[in-house]
Enzyme design. Structure first.
Site, PDB file in Angstrom:
ATOM      1  N   HIS A  16       0.839  -1.205   0.000  1.00 52.55           N
ATOM      2  CA  HIS A  16       0.000   0.000   0.000  1.00 52.55           C
ATOM      3  C   HIS A  16       0.871   1.250   0.000  1.00 52.55           C
ATOM      4  O   HIS A  16       0.627   2.200  -0.767  1.00 52.55           O
ATOM      5  CB  HIS A  16      -0.886   0.066   1.258  1.00 52.55           C
ATOM      6  N   LYS A  40     -16.444  -7.169   5.586  1.00 57.79           N
ATOM      7  CA  LYS A  40     -15.182  -7.548   6.217  1.00 57.79           C
ATOM      8  C   LYS A  40     -15.270  -7.482   7.738  1.00 57.79           C
ATOM      9  O   LYS A  40     -15.983  -6.656   8.297  1.00 57.79           O
ATOM     10  CB  LYS A  40     -14.048  -6.628   5.756  1.00 57.79           C
TER      11      LYS A  40
END
Length: 163
Positions: A16, A40
């Site tokens: 990321h 999630k």
């Protein structure tokens, strides 16, 4: 031009971070938008995820962090963003992200998605893999920054102690 980089970041990884740094070479501002995905289950709270990202970019004035819930395009419209950054690791990522780019464009005509392919050394890396490696005693130093590893260690210990 400013761009938005949405994700769950549970936790943020070196993959990321690499995408954000590379995107900041092309955009004046990168907003890392930490989202809540109802599908999630998170290890870190929304604020913990935000703090880990802030600590990763405390010396980069181009990177901003915010949190949101709901549709990305609604957030973009409200905050005047048009560019979306998405990292790609595999062909599977492309299939999913291309579909998301099309729906985002359909919902918000001004939205444009910019894909950045991951560096080869991060092409297998995900937050889920980081957690799995950690839970099974693997080394994480090449996958996440030290402050994230420390937070992960603390979070896992607290989780184990609360069982």
């Amino acid at each position: 031009m400013k761009a938005i980089y949405p994700g769950s970041f549970d936790p943020i990884t070196n993959g990321h971070i690499d995408i954000i740094k590379r995107a900041s070479d092309f955009f004046d501002e990168i907003l890392v938008a930490v989202m809540i995905n109802s599908k999630k289950q998170y290890l870190f709270s929304l604020e913990e995820r935000r703090k880990l990202i802030e600590d990763s970019f405390k010396n980069n004035k181009k990177v901003k962090i915010d949190t949101f819930e709901g549709l990305l395009v609604d957030y973009m419209r409200e905050h005047n963003y048009r560019a979306i950054i998405k990292g790609l690791r595999t062909v599977t990522d492309y299939g999913y992200e291309a579909q998301m780019a099309l729906i985002n464009k359909n919902l918000y005509k001004e939205a444009e998605t910019f894909f950045i392919h991951s560096e080869e050394k991060y092409s297998f890396l995900s937050s889920s893999i980081v957690k799995e490696v950690y839970l099974n005693g693997g080394k994480l130093s090449s996958y996440i920054p030290n402050h994230v590893e420390n937070a992960l260690l603390e979070k896992i210990q607290v989780t184990k102690n609360n069982r």
